[in-house]
Design a protein around this motif. Structure first.
Motif, short mmCIF file in Angstrom:
data_model
loop_
_atom_site.label_atom_id
_atom_site.label_comp_id
_atom_site.label_asym_id
_atom_site.label_seq_id
_atom_site.Cartn_x
_atom_site.Cartn_y
_atom_site.Cartn_z
N GLU A 72 0.83 -1.22 0.08
CA GLU A 72 -0.04 -0.01 0.16
C GLU A 72 0.94 1.22 -0.02
OE1 GLU A 72 -2.61 -0.30 3.31
OE2 GLU A 72 -4.01 -1.59 2.46
N TYR A 73 0.33 2.27 -0.54
CA TYR A 73 0.84 3.53 -0.53
C TYR A 73 0.02 4.82 -0.25
CZ TYR A 73 4.27 0.56 -3.41
OH TYR A 73 5.16 -0.40 -3.76
N GLY A 74 0.79 5.96 0.28
CA GLY A 74 0.01 6.84 0.53
C GLY A 74 0.25 8.06 -0.17
N ASP A 75 1.21 9.00 0.15
CA ASP A 75 1.62 10.06 -0.53
C ASP A 75 2.69 9.75 -1.55
OD1 ASP A 75 -0.11 11.39 0.85
OD2 ASP A 75 1.20 12.45 2.46
N PHE A 76 2.66 10.17 -2.86
CA PHE A 76 3.57 9.58 -3.81
C PHE A 76 3.18 10.32 -5.24
CE2 PHE A 76 -0.28 6.90 -3.88
CZ PHE A 76 -0.57 7.24 -5.42
N GLU A 77 4.28 10.18 -5.89
CA GLU A 77 4.34 10.66 -7.29
C GLU A 77 4.31 9.26 -8.17
OE1 GLU A 77 6.44 13.89 -10.14
OE2 GLU A 77 7.79 11.97 -9.57
N LEU A 78 3.33 9.01 -8.93
CA LEU A 78 3.19 7.79 -9.69
C LEU A 78 3.25 8.13 -11.30
CD1 LEU A 78 3.02 4.73 -10.23
CD2 LEU A 78 0.47 5.38 -9.97
N GLU A 79 4.08 7.73 -12.03
CA GLU A 79 4.29 7.88 -13.50
C GLU A 79 4.13 6.52 -14.13
OE1 GLU A 79 6.67 11.11 -15.29
OE2 GLU A 79 7.86 10.98 -13.21
N LEU A 80 3.57 6.33 -15.30
CA LEU A 80 3.24 5.22 -16.18
C LEU A 80 2.95 5.66 -17.40
CD1 LEU A 80 -0.06 4.52 -16.39
CD2 LEU A 80 0.25 4.51 -13.92
N ASP A 81 3.01 4.60 -18.24
CA ASP A 81 2.66 4.74 -19.85
C ASP A 81 1.37 3.67 -20.06
OD1 ASP A 81 4.43 6.65 -20.38
OD2 ASP A 81 5.87 4.90 -20.92
N PHE A 82 0.24 4.03 -20.66
CA PHE A 82 -0.59 3.30 -21.13
C PHE A 82 -1.00 3.17 -22.64
CE2 PHE A 82 -3.23 6.98 -20.21
CZ PHE A 82 -4.23 6.73 -21.46
N LYS A 83 -1.44 2.07 -23.08
CA LYS A 83 -1.91 2.27 -24.29
C LYS A 83 -3.19 1.22 -24.57
CE LYS A 83 -0.26 0.55 -29.18
NZ LYS A 83 0.86 -0.12 -29.74
N ILE A 84 -4.12 2.07 -25.26
CA ILE A 84 -5.43 1.44 -25.50
C ILE A 84 -5.96 1.44 -27.11
CG2 ILE A 84 -6.84 3.37 -24.80
CD1 ILE A 84 -8.52 1.05 -23.37
N ASP A 85 -6.49 0.65 -27.65
CA ASP A 85 -6.58 0.61 -28.95
C ASP A 85 -8.27 0.85 -29.39
OD1 ASP A 85 -3.88 0.39 -29.68
OD2 ASP A 85 -4.25 -1.68 -29.71
N ASP A 86 -9.10 0.26 -28.58
CA ASP A 86 -10.48 0.37 -28.90
C ASP A 86 -11.44 1.22 -28.16
OD1 ASP A 86 -13.08 -0.61 -28.92
OD2 ASP A 86 -12.69 -2.63 -28.73
N PRO A 87 -11.97 2.17 -28.78
CA PRO A 87 -12.54 3.38 -28.32
C PRO A 87 -13.96 2.85 -27.48
CG PRO A 87 -12.99 3.25 -30.75
CD PRO A 87 -11.88 2.33 -30.32
N THR A 88 -14.36 1.67 -27.84
CA THR A 88 -15.29 1.19 -26.98
C THR A 88 -14.90 0.60 -25.49
OG1 THR A 88 -15.40 -1.11 -28.03
CG2 THR A 88 -16.52 0.82 -29.13
N PHE A 89 -13.76 0.51 -25.44
CA PHE A 89 -13.21 -0.14 -24.18
C PHE A 89 -12.98 0.92 -22.97
CE2 PHE A 89 -9.86 -3.16 -22.26
CZ PHE A 89 -10.79 -3.77 -21.66
N ASN A 90 -12.83 0.54 -21.76
CA ASN A 90 -12.52 1.37 -20.73
C ASN A 90 -11.57 0.94 -19.68
OD1 ASN A 90 -13.28 2.40 -17.86
ND2 ASN A 90 -13.78 3.91 -19.22
N SER A 91 -10.71 1.41 -19.03
CA SER A 91 -9.93 1.01 -18.03
C SER A 91 -9.54 2.25 -16.97
CB SER A 91 -8.61 0.68 -18.61
OG SER A 91 -7.53 0.14 -17.88
N GLY A 92 -8.65 1.83 -16.02
CA GLY A 92 -8.01 3.02 -15.26
C GLY A 92 -7.00 2.46 -14.50
N VAL A 93 -6.60 3.52 -13.66
CA VAL A 93 -5.39 3.00 -12.61
C VAL A 93 -5.95 3.46 -11.20
CG1 VAL A 93 -3.23 3.58 -11.84
CG2 VAL A 93 -3.81 3.61 -14.24
N GLN A 94 -6.04 2.59 -10.14
CA GLN A 94 -6.41 2.88 -8.99
C GLN A 94 -5.36 3.44 -8.06
OE1 GLN A 94 -10.22 1.90 -10.17
NE2 GLN A 94 -9.88 2.01 -7.71
N ILE A 95 -5.76 4.41 -7.23
CA ILE A 95 -4.79 4.59 -6.23
C ILE A 95 -5.47 4.69 -4.85
CG2 ILE A 95 -3.39 6.19 -7.87
CD1 ILE A 95 -4.38 8.63 -6.36
N ARG A 96 -4.72 4.37 -3.93
CA ARG A 96 -5.07 4.39 -2.38
C ARG A 96 -6.42 3.42 -2.23
NH1 ARG A 96 -4.86 10.89 -0.72
NH2 ARG A 96 -2.38 10.98 -0.29
N SER A 97 -6.70 2.56 -3.19
CA SER A 97 -7.81 1.60 -3.13
C SER A 97 -7.70 0.59 -2.02
CB SER A 97 -7.94 1.30 -4.54
OG SER A 97 -8.23 2.40 -5.20
#
Length: 231
Positions: A72-97
């Motif tokens: 688990e993480y509290g106070d932070f800086e998170l960096e990442l890359d993502f790639k998604i091709d289908d405009p009908t899809f959906n995703s996300g990045v959870q934090i403090r979850s």
């Protein structure tokens, strides 16, 4: 004022708070080879490590799926890359979850930096996923009034997201453009600490897999804050 200037000001504002600084060590959340340090929760989507990226693929008739960090993480800086091709899809990045029991499995809930490839283009907006006893699922800071951020998203290409969680203040950038800026003033719902997670959204009965990729997941904890560092 140019967007570049705005981004620089946003960086200084976030990390220039009195008594706040980045820790010296940056943590690689993904080792580039396998899913060590991660745990799947929720639905039965398929996760794998391929070509230096984490790949999430949908499967039919399952709930939202999440690949979560074991720490688990509290106070932070998170960096990442993502790639998604289908405009009908959906995703996300959870934090403090977190996760709660649901049926025969678990339901993940918490702050989410959205991945939205639709024409709406609210990627990096902040959504509250899953709902809880104290907060309904829904948008906390969408990108309705942020056209530069909406235009910054690139369908079918690698996108860079930066998330800074500092106490009650959460900010996001997409491809260097300031996106969401949210301060959680709800004492009953505020979550100071939790896991990071990668979502593969439910696709109903669709049998053809939809795919999202993440790479270069790097987290730096903030020092001199409210004591919400990872364990």
């Amino acid at each position: 004022m140019s967007m570049h200037s705005f981004a620089v000001i946003g960086l200084v504002w976030t990390l220039g708070l009195p008594g706040t600084s980045l820790a010296a060590d940056r943590v690689e959340l993904f080792n580039g080879k396998d899913l060590a340090g991660w745990k799947q929760r929720g639905g039965a989507a398929k996760y794998s490590a391929e070509d230096g990226a984490i790949v999430g693929r949908s499967v039919p008739n399952t709930s939202n799926s999440f690949l979560t960090t074991e720490k688990e993480y509290g106070d932070f800086e998170l960096e990442l890359d993502f790639k998604i091709d289908d405009p009908t899809f959906n995703s996300g990045v959870q934090i403090r979850s977190h996760a709660r029991p649901a049926g025969d499995g678990e339901r993940v809930y918490g702050y989410q930096a959205e991945i939205d490839p639709s024409d709406r283009a609210w990627s990096a907006g902040i959504y509250f996923e899953g709902g809880s006893d104290t907060r309904k699922a829904g948008w906390l800071n969408d990108l309705t009034n942020n056209e530069p951020a909406r235009k910054a998203f690139k369908l079918g290409q690698w996108n860079h997201v930066r998330i800074v969680a500092n106490g009650r203040h959460i900010q996001t950038w997409i491809n260097g453009v300031p996106a969401a800026d949210f301060t959680d003033t709800d004492d009953s719902a505020f979550t100071p600490k939790g896991f990071i997670a990668l979502q593969v959204h439910s696709v109903g009965g669709a049998k053809e897999p939809k795919e999202v990729r993440w790479r270069n997941l790097k987290l730096t904890e903030l020092e001199g804050t409210s004591g919400t560092s990872g364990k």
